[in-house]
Write an enzyme that holds these catalytic residues in place. Structure first.
Site, PDB file in Angstrom:
ATOM      1  N   TYR A   1      50.479  38.784  33.197  1.00 31.59           N
ATOM      2  CA  TYR A   1      50.297  39.505  34.463  1.00 31.59           C
ATOM      3  C   TYR A   1      49.398  38.667  35.365  1.00 31.59           C
ATOM      4  O   TYR A   1      48.366  38.160  34.909  1.00 31.59           O
ATOM      5  CB  TYR A   1      49.651  40.863  34.193  1.00 31.59           C
ATOM      6  CG  TYR A   1      49.308  41.685  35.413  1.00 31.59           C
ATOM      7  CD1 TYR A   1      47.981  41.944  35.748  1.00 31.59           C
ATOM      8  CD2 TYR A   1      50.302  42.211  36.238  1.00 31.59           C
ATOM      9  CE1 TYR A   1      47.655  42.722  36.864  1.00 31.59           C
ATOM     10  CE2 TYR A   1      49.980  42.991  37.351  1.00 31.59           C
ATOM     11  CZ  TYR A   1      48.664  43.237  37.658  1.00 31.59           C
ATOM     12  OH  TYR A   1      48.341  43.995  38.770  1.00 31.59           O
TER      13      TYR A   1
ATOM     14  N   ASP B   1      46.243  30.738  35.381  1.00 31.04           N
ATOM     15  CA  ASP B   1      45.595  31.980  35.815  1.00 31.04           C
ATOM     16  C   ASP B   1      44.397  32.255  34.897  1.00 31.04           C
ATOM     17  O   ASP B   1      44.569  32.731  33.781  1.00 31.04           O
ATOM     18  CB  ASP B   1      46.610  33.131  35.759  1.00 31.04           C
ATOM     19  CG  ASP B   1      45.996  34.448  36.194  1.00 31.04           C
ATOM     20  OD1 ASP B   1      46.766  35.412  36.417  1.00 31.04           O
ATOM     21  OD2 ASP B   1      44.748  34.532  36.302  1.00 31.04           O
TER      22      ASP B   1
ATOM     23  N   LYS C   1      37.251  38.378  38.445  1.00 33.53           N
ATOM     24  CA  LYS C   1      36.441  39.117  37.473  1.00 33.53           C
ATOM     25  C   LYS C   1      35.015  38.566  37.366  1.00 33.53           C
ATOM     26  O   LYS C   1      34.168  38.878  38.201  1.00 33.53           O
ATOM     27  CB  LYS C   1      37.168  39.152  36.130  1.00 33.53           C
ATOM     28  CG  LYS C   1      38.514  39.935  36.228  1.00 33.53           C
ATOM     29  CD  LYS C   1      39.239  40.013  34.917  1.00 33.53           C
ATOM     30  CE  LYS C   1      40.655  40.523  35.096  1.00 33.53           C
ATOM     31  NZ  LYS C   1      40.743  41.993  35.192  1.00 33.53           N
TER      32      LYS C   1
END
Ligand code: KE4
Length: 426
Positions: free
Chosen positions: A142, A237, A265
């Site tokens: 994702y 990613d 994050k």
């Protein structure tokens, strides 16, 4: 009805599903989500003032533990100077320099406000830089919810993707090739078939969105070689793995240099900061230098950057990652022993401060393995632990996280709760 259930009823009157991000709704585990009121260190408290040991940590950012005093001091200092200017600030330069120091492949860095923005922008940049349309992603990974990436594998693998969400035109996903994670042979076939039309490959080198699944060295090295050979860009990613699995990210563990890296994050420390960055000749294609447009009202927000910068400084303390990784390993070892004592099929894995727990006999090597996990056992475990004051991710397809504040005492309390919970699992 407890206050969480009552508030959930109210929430669903005014917010779709009562939440602002789907996984928070507890749909796959059932029951009412806990409405969190405050947090400190490894703990959160819900609106009934029930305490939880937190292994979600805002899906990764709270690596120092919640509300580290040094981070909140930096936040208050920034707020007192102004909340948002929509203008250049020194903090943006400092955090970009810090990111480049820690992730040298990111010669230039553009800040955005979410991992989705980072992924969407990185894909557009890869297409703009190469002049190609096709992209390759992997089943189970994702990268945020931008249209090109909301794709599931086509009828067979090695076919173009179909939308995995309503509202995404097939005309967009037809350029997205979805392959099997950890299948280097299939990647070679895809490049043999479409190599010179592929703008980029985007990957989570340690996948964290189908639970934790380790990419193999062969898989990651093969994609680097094929991208270089065919003039495609490799986007790694690291929104989840960046500063989570190691100080210098997953790329440092694989010894692979991406063309573009995504971060998020941890770099915001819990505030909305994400980034994409890479080789200078690629990044110079981004507006205002080049023809690939990208923008954001709150990109590089000074308060959010202050929070991220304070976090990035503190994770560089000597021994930080040895301790963080050690705590995750203690957790997994303790849970595994507790499950064995109770005779429940269970295993776990961890990389740095990120971990996976699986109701399977063996650690999953890919998406198909993960799909075989016992969802019913997971749901019983999740709720049994929640009742005992331990908050895991409310989905069997999510990785878990420890903070530097998850001390031996906190881990031991978790394992005690697990011993009782595993015994109840039928
Ligand atoms: P955001 O747009 O949610 O900031 O980031 C998207 C993203 C991109 N790349 C990776 C590897 C990610 O893990 C994420 C977001 N992760 C999820 C947790 N699996 C966020 C939680 C949620 O969706 O509420």
């Amino acid at each position: 009805m407890d206050r969480n259930e009552a508030l959930f009823d109210r929430a669903r009157e005014v917010i779709p599903g009562g939440v602002n991000s789907p996984v928070r709704a507890f749909r796959s585990v059932g029951g009412a989500p806990r409405f969190i009121r405050r947090a400190k260190g490894p703990y959160m408290w819900d609106i009934d003032d029930k305490q939880y040991i937190d292994y979600v940590l805002s899906w990764g950012p709270m690596i120092l533990g919640h509300n580290d005093d040094r981070v909140t001091a930096a936040l208050h200092e920034a707020v007192d100077r102004g909340i948002s200017f929509g203008a250049a600030t020194e903090g943006e330069v400092v955090i970009a320099e810090e990111i480049r120091k820690l992730v040298p492949s990111m010669e230039e860095v553009r800040l955005v406000s979410s991992g989705t923005e980072a992924g969407m922008s990185a894909i557009r940049l890869a297409r703009g830089y190469t002049g190609r349309n096709k992209i390759v992603k992997f089943e189970g990974c994702y990268h945020g919810h931008s249209d090109s990436l909301l794709v599931k594998a086509g009828s067979g693998l090695l076919t173009f993707g179909n939308p995995s969400s309503a509202g995404v035109p097939a005309g967009i996903t037809e350029h997205t090739i979805v392959l099997e994670y950890n299948n280097p042979e299939q990647l070679r076939e895809a490049f043999a078939k479409w190599g010179d039309d592929i703008a980029c490959v985007i990957v989570e080198a340690f996948a964290g969105n189908m639970n934790l699944v380790r990419g193999t060295q062969e898989f990651i090295s093969t994609m680097r070689e094929l991208c270089t050979k065919h003039g495609a860009l490799l986007i790694v990613d690291e929104v989840m793995t960046g500063f989570r699995v190691a100080l210098h990210g997953a790329q440092s563990l694989f010894g692979v240099t991406p063309d573009i890296t995504m971060l998020g994050k941890v770099i915001g420390g819990g505030m909305p900061v994400a980034a994409f960055g890479g080789r200078r000749d690629i990044m110079e294609k981004i507006a205002p230098c080049g023809p690939v447009y990208q923008a954001g009202t709150l990109s590089g927000n000074p308060v959010a950057v202050a929070c991220g910068l304070a976090t990035l400084k503190l994770i560089q303390e000597p021994g930080f990652y040895e301790k963080l990784g050690g705590q995750a390993q203690k957790l997994i070892a303790g849970l595994t022993e507790a499950a064995r004592e109770a005779g429940v099929p269970f295993c776990g894995d961890s990389v740095g401060g990120m971990f996976g727990i699986y109701f399977l006999e063996n650690i999953p090597k890919g998406f198909a393995d993960v799909m075989k996990a016992d969802q019913n056992h997971f749901n019983q475990f999740f709720h049994g632990m929640l009742e005992r004051g331990v908050y895991f991710a409310p989905s069997t397809f999510e990785a878990g996280f420890v903070s530097i504040q998850h001390t031996d005492e906190v881990i031991e309390r978790t394992i005690e709760a697990a011993r009782a919970t595993f015994r109840e699992i039928k």
